[in-house]
Design an enzyme around this catalytic site. Structure first.
Site, short mmCIF file in Angstrom:
data_model
loop_
_atom_site.label_atom_id
_atom_site.label_comp_id
_atom_site.label_asym_id
_atom_site.label_seq_id
_atom_site.Cartn_x
_atom_site.Cartn_y
_atom_site.Cartn_z
N ASN A 69 0.79 -1.24 0.00
CA ASN A 69 0.00 0.00 0.00
C ASN A 69 0.82 1.29 0.00
O ASN A 69 0.31 2.34 -0.36
CB ASN A 69 -1.02 -0.01 1.14
N GLU B 193 4.91 -3.80 12.12
CA GLU B 193 3.78 -2.87 12.02
C GLU B 193 2.68 -3.60 11.27
O GLU B 193 2.89 -4.02 10.13
CB GLU B 193 4.16 -1.58 11.28
N CYS C 15 -3.14 1.52 6.71
CA CYS C 15 -3.33 0.93 8.03
C CYS C 15 -3.76 2.00 9.04
O CYS C 15 -4.21 1.68 10.13
CB CYS C 15 -2.07 0.20 8.49
N GLU D 148 9.27 3.03 14.43
CA GLU D 148 9.90 3.38 13.17
C GLU D 148 9.94 4.90 13.03
O GLU D 148 9.13 5.61 13.61
CB GLU D 148 9.08 2.83 12.00
#
Ligand code: ADP
Length: 478
Positions: free
Chosen positions: A149, A246, A280, A458
């Site tokens: 994505n 993640e 997400c 991150e």
């Protein structure tokens, strides 16, 4: 330009099994052939990274910073062309895709600076006369596994800190979107990256996974589904591999009675439906207080009717196609199931035909949904959102936190008091006040809580935690 794209292993472009990369806006458009690597080639990539590590980990930080800066400059200079490639292979609109490429370029520039700022401590020992130093060293060989994505931004936000802090990389992009990762590999290679420091291995994750995430690597950074992430967690535990995950989200956006209606609609439209809802951080649960509910639903529904759903690269398109047939089938299944469970389909939800044959879906807005419906529990990962009506702020907060996930949460309100309370009590890693849940800055930490994430954060300065390991040295100066 050649339409055949090989893997990058030990500094050599290495042919594998060619597979077509198809445009989801137009299934007759094949972007190019991208070579799936074999298991043996995946092993060779890890060996190449291992071989390159001693020299790279000892290389000067100035050389690393300069290389990252060159990579960032080329990405930014080519943002229009790379944005077009991204829109063509993933299906987000050109403005969104160009924005993502810009973000990737900026990330490399940011980590060029971070390479020069590797932190450490020198502290007094509790034992008189001795000294203590805390330094950071690269972790070693890092496998980066990325989803479809954000085909440019996610490879960038993993690769840039990995290289900045002296690690060697094997990148395995999602099967659906090898184009951006290949372009990135080409840029990194031409920026003067030494052979083996950065390797690109394309192909199916389930096939290559056992090698790429096996005993031969020191750390794995993964973004993808909860199912795969949990599988990696189990496997990594066997080898004590450092891990960063993640995964999914089921992000709430709370709209309170005192919200500015126009802001709330804009925030919901963007957070729930832009990038075809395939983020997400998308707001898939719209938790709306009863006093504003009807006005909000009407206005959002009107806004949805004005959206232009078409080829991602056609000027004026606001929402591109779903990424592939599998994802489209999944979206349609969730839409059907929501209806069966009693949710009201206020708007959209139907398959659309356009002049080109692509995976077009009208964004779906459901009302009269309850928190326990499958639509409000599972991550759909498409242009689908459900409205949950609530009586009070307190009920909204409980509902917002009622999810196994915790990436992002948002609230639209004009009350500083309620915004502050929400900020403090939301069980998400990121909180948005009067802003869409999706769409974040590139220089600050990104990540969630609960089932959404695992391991160090991150991005931003916090990325140093995952991509380095700490050493404590005691010195007796004699
Ligand atoms: P999605 O539903 O977004 O495709 P996945 O978790 O299946 O999520 O995929 C995310 C990334 O993980 C992709 O690059 C995919 O190829 C990779 N992947 C999938 N299965 C495995 C596995 N068993 N081991 C390692 N990587 C995997």
């Amino acid at each position: 330009m050649s339409t055949s794209h090989a893997n990058l292993i030990g500094g050599e472009w290495t042919a594998g099994t060619p597979a077509p990369n198809v445009n989801p806006s137009d299934l007759s458009d094949v972007i190019g052939e991208y070579h799936h690597a074999s298991l043996e080639q995946a092993r060779q990539a890890i060996e190449a990274a291992r071989g390159a590590f001693p020299a790279w980990s000892q290389s000067g930080i100035q050389a690393r910073a300069d290389m990252l800066d060159r990579i960032g400059s080329e990405i930014l200079a080519r943002r229009a062309e790379l944005g077009d490639l991204l829109a063509r292979e993933e299906g987000k609109t050109l403005p969104e895709a160009t924005g993502e490429v810009t973000r990737a370029g900026n990330i490399f520039k940011f980590f060029a600076g971070e390479a020069l700022r590797i932190p450490g401590d020198k502290v007094a020992s509790v034992r008189p006369g001795f000294e203590v130093e805390v330094t950071r060293e690269p972790v070693g060989v890092v496998t980066l596994i990325t989803p479809w994505n954000f085909p440019m931004a996610i490879p960038a936000w993993k690769t840039a800190p990995a290289l900045a802090f002296g690690n060697c990389v094997v990148l395995k992009p999602a099967d659906l979107v090898p184009g951006c990762a290949w372009a990135l590999a080409d840029i990194i290679q031409r920026a003067g990256c030494p052979a083996g420091v950065f390797n690109l291995v394309m192909g199916s994750g389930s096939k290559l996974g056992p090698v790429l995430t096996g005993a031969g690597v020191d750390a794995i950074s993964f973004t993808g589904s909860l199912r795969t992430g949990r599988q990696l967690l189990t496997e990594a535990a066997q080898h004590q591999t450092k891990l960063q995950l993640e995964m999914g989200g089921k992000n709430p956006l709370v709209i309170l009675d005192d919200a500015d209606l126009e802001v709330a609609v804009r925030v919901a439209l963007d957070g729930s439906f832009m990038s075809t809802g395939q983020r997400c951080t998308a707001s898939s649960r719209l938790i709306v207080q009863k006093g504003i509910h009807d006005r909000f639903v009407t206005a959002l529904s009107e806004a949805l009717k004005k959206q232009v759903i078409d080829d991602a690269r056609t000027p004026g398109t606001t929402i591109g196609p779903v990424v592939d047939q599998r994802q489209l089938d999944q979206d349609l299944r969730y839409i059907e199931q929501a209806r069966e469970q009693g949710a009201q389909l206020k708007q959209g939800g139907e398959r659309l035909k356009r002049s080109k044959n692509g995976f077009y879906l009208a964004p779906a807005l459901f009302t009269d949904t309850s928190a326990d419906m499958t639509l409000n529990r599972d991550e759909v990962f498409g242009p689908v959102a459900g409205v949950i009506a609530v009586n009070s702020y307190e009920e909204a907060l409980v509902c917002a936190n009622d999810t196994p996930f915790g990436i992002c949460a948002g609230v639209c309100t004009s009350s500083l008091k309620l915004a502050s309370h929400f900020k403090r009590n939301s069980q998400a890693g990121m909180v948005m006040i009067n802003l869409p849940t999706a769409g974040v800055d590139y220089h600050v930490p990104f990540g969630g809580r609960k089932a959404s994430s695992y391991g160090p954060r991150e991005q931003g300065h916090y990325a140093v935690e995952f991509y380095t390991t700490v050493k404590t040295t005691y010195v007796n100066p004699g």
